[in-house]
Design a protein around this motif. Structure first.
Motif, short mmCIF file in Angstrom:
data_model
loop_
_atom_site.label_atom_id
_atom_site.label_comp_id
_atom_site.label_asym_id
_atom_site.label_seq_id
_atom_site.Cartn_x
_atom_site.Cartn_y
_atom_site.Cartn_z
N THR A 57 -33.00 72.42 5.64
CA THR A 57 -34.43 72.40 6.65
C THR A 57 -34.59 71.60 7.25
O THR A 57 -35.21 71.21 8.77
CB THR A 57 -35.92 72.63 5.62
OG1 THR A 57 -36.20 71.30 5.04
CG2 THR A 57 -35.63 73.99 4.87
N ARG A 102 -42.05 73.21 9.08
CA ARG A 102 -43.31 74.67 9.32
C ARG A 102 -43.40 75.03 10.48
O ARG A 102 -43.60 76.25 10.90
CB ARG A 102 -44.03 73.08 8.82
CG ARG A 102 -45.37 74.58 8.28
CD ARG A 102 -45.64 75.08 7.04
NE ARG A 102 -46.08 76.15 6.36
CZ ARG A 102 -46.76 76.82 6.14
NH1 ARG A 102 -46.66 75.12 5.20
NH2 ARG A 102 -48.21 77.46 5.87
N ASN A 106 -43.54 78.49 11.64
CA ASN A 106 -44.16 79.47 11.70
C ASN A 106 -43.76 80.20 12.59
O ASN A 106 -44.92 81.63 12.99
CB ASN A 106 -45.48 78.61 12.69
CG ASN A 106 -46.58 77.59 10.68
OD1 ASN A 106 -46.51 78.82 10.21
ND2 ASN A 106 -46.68 76.71 10.84
N VAL A 451 -40.42 77.63 3.18
CA VAL A 451 -41.44 77.58 4.29
C VAL A 451 -41.94 76.31 5.12
O VAL A 451 -42.74 75.87 5.46
CB VAL A 451 -42.62 78.24 4.10
CG1 VAL A 451 -42.64 79.99 3.40
CG2 VAL A 451 -43.13 77.63 2.71
N ASP A 452 -41.73 75.49 3.87
CA ASP A 452 -41.53 73.64 4.89
C ASP A 452 -40.41 72.85 4.56
O ASP A 452 -39.43 73.43 3.22
CB ASP A 452 -42.68 72.91 4.14
CG ASP A 452 -43.31 73.26 2.40
OD1 ASP A 452 -42.30 73.40 1.57
OD2 ASP A 452 -44.02 73.89 1.90
#
Length: 497
Positions: A57, A102, A106, A451-452
């Motif tokens: 990420t 994040r 989104n 998601v993070d």
């Protein structure tokens, strides 16, 4: 006698080896039309590397060569086949918009919601996607939807770099398996969105030729305009997005392969949320898509590998019958006359932990009226399933992950986990059961999405508000997928990206 600790260590080694060998398992039934692969027993569990996925990420933008010729995957092109590098938008620094995972997550979910809404709108009306039977009509709404849809409707996920015109000008274009048009922004541009490359100038191209108003292509467009003998299009939408321009024939260059007289939309006035690419390469199943136009040169075949998240490698897009691999598991394409652009496949069920979930096969059927069914789409990220199927599927996964700490729902996801501090965890396998026998077992990284960047993961599936199912690009990542339009098959594997 071996100690308990030694036996545990040996067991963990065997589990990790098994997870590597079975991260993608395709078990087809033997038939005359499906290549025979050695059947493999379905593993019930596999290891999910939490630490590696979280590390992925942290954005490390790919160094992308500026010239299209440098985007060849290899330098040994053969006749009828060429292979290009494929990049996810988050890997290209000029497109990602944010270095925070994040924020990117989104933004991706917002694009995804728009994409699903766009597909649903196209399939909800009797003629929205056009009718390609008999005389092969080509309706204005389908043409306009395809021209605008590419990035405004959330499909701008994967990019390639091609040359447009003569001499070729390097341009980023989005690939979209659900669109039937090739288009780029063109000068003079009275109103254009911002893109990374200079806007293409047809006046500087020796091969540019506007389509005449009397041509067969122009005549396929309902309400087509005509200006100084050239075919014009103008399409607008209630959300304020629109595109206007000229239909033209132009030369496109892929590596060292030159394709002449491709019908493209040359947009002189465009407005929308277009994220920076010059246009779109439609790979849908309709008449005007790149694949449809080049059926004779490529045999109506292409193959792609979507780059896996968190890796430094690029994916690939390959055209030509030689791109179709030996040993793939082939699933018949299903034709929907109401939506010839989309690639439908027959899905009969879903499995969790090697056990088939109790879901009626009828839920996934395409009706005689063109409703429902299962679409393979590169522009949708998260796989959508009809609500009853999704809930049974989700509950089966939750029942086999009671050992993992849960987290609150995020965005469109309602099954999430807090894996902060874990190096790896054991998760049940997830499988797609296709009509006719093939079973595709997904890699663990295609099941849980971060998601993070601190350890919150969610089950990467969601409920559909309609009866339509969409197999999204997260579930396709890392798997070689081949489309044989001429013979109406989709292949999975055997290679991984």
């Amino acid at each position: 006698m071996p100690s308990t600790q030694f036996l545990l260590q040996q067991t963990m080694v065997m589990v990790l080896l098994l997870s590597l060998l079975t991260s993608i398992i395709i078990s087809p039934a033997s038939s005359a039309t499906s290549p025979s692969l050695t059947p493999l027993s379905h593993p019930r569990f596999q290891q999910f590397n939490v630490k590696e996925t979280i590390s992925g990420t942290k954005l490390k933008p790919t160094t992308v060569p500026e010239h299209f010729d440098q985007h060849l995957e290899n330098k040994t092109e053969s006749e009828g086949k060429w292979k290009l590098k494929l990049f996810h938008r988050d890997k290209i620094s000029s497109f990602n918009g944010s270095h925070h995972h994040r924020s990117r997550f989104n933004a991706r979910m917002k694009r995804d919601e728009k994409r699903v809404a766009y597909i649903t709108r196209r399939l909800s009306g009797g003629g929205a996607a056009g009718s390609h039977g008999g005389g092969r009509s080509y309706e204005t709404e389908a043409f306009g939807s395809d021209v605008v849809s590419g990035m405004d409707q959330g499909s701008g996920e994967y990019f390639i770099r091609i040359g447009v015109g003569s001499p070729p000008r390097s341009q980023y274009v989005v690939i979209d398996s659900g669109s039937d048009i090739v288009w780029v922004q063109c000068q003079p541009c009275s109103e254009c969105y911002r893109q990374s490359d200079p806007v293409f100038n047809p006046a500087e191209s020796a091969s540019y030729s506007g389509v005449s108003c009397s041509s067969a292509v122009c005549n396929r467009l309902e309400n087509a305009g005509c200006h100084e003998g050239r075919c014009r299009y103008e399409v607008s939408y209630g959300d304020g997005s629109y595109t206007m321009g000229t239909l033209a024939l132009e030369t496109l260059t892929f590596g060292r392969t030159v394709i002449r007289n491709v019908a493209i939309g040359c947009g002189h006035k465009n407005q929308g949320m277009f994220v920076g690419a010059a246009g779109l390469l439609g790979l849908g199943g309709g008449y005007m898509s790149f694949v449809g136009q080049l059926g004779g040169q490529t045999g109506g075949a292409f193959s792609y590998c979507l780059v896996s998240r968190g890796t430094g490698s690029s994916g690939s897009l390959e055209f030509g019958r030689e791109a179709l691999p030996v040993g793939a598991a082939w699933v018949p394409l299903i034709h929907n006359p109401r939506a010839p652009s989309f690639y439908y496949v027959g899905l009969s069920g879903l499995g969790v932990g090697g056990i088939r979930v109790a879901i009626s096969e009828d839920i996934f059927q395409l009706t005689d009226f063109g409703d429902g069914g299962v679409v393979m789409d590169t522009g949708t990220a998260v796989t959508r399933l009809p609500t009853s199927a999704y809930e049974a599927f989700r509950d089966a996964f939750l029942a086999q992950t009671t050992n993992l700490p849960r987290a609150s729902g995020v965005s469109i996801f309602d099954a999430c986990y807090n894996l902060y501090g874990f190096l790896s965890v054991r998760v049940p396998t997830v499988s797609f059961y296709f009509s006719g026998g093939p079973i595709l077992t997904l890699p663990a990284r295609n099941i849980l999405i971060p998601v993070d960047d601190v350890g919150t993961f969610c089950f990467a599936f969601a409920a559909s508000r309609t009866g339509l199912s969409i197999i999204g690009n997260i579930q396709q990542e890392g798997i070689q997928i081949s489309v044989d339009v001429s013979n109406e098959f989709v292949g999975f594997g055997p290679n991984v990206c």
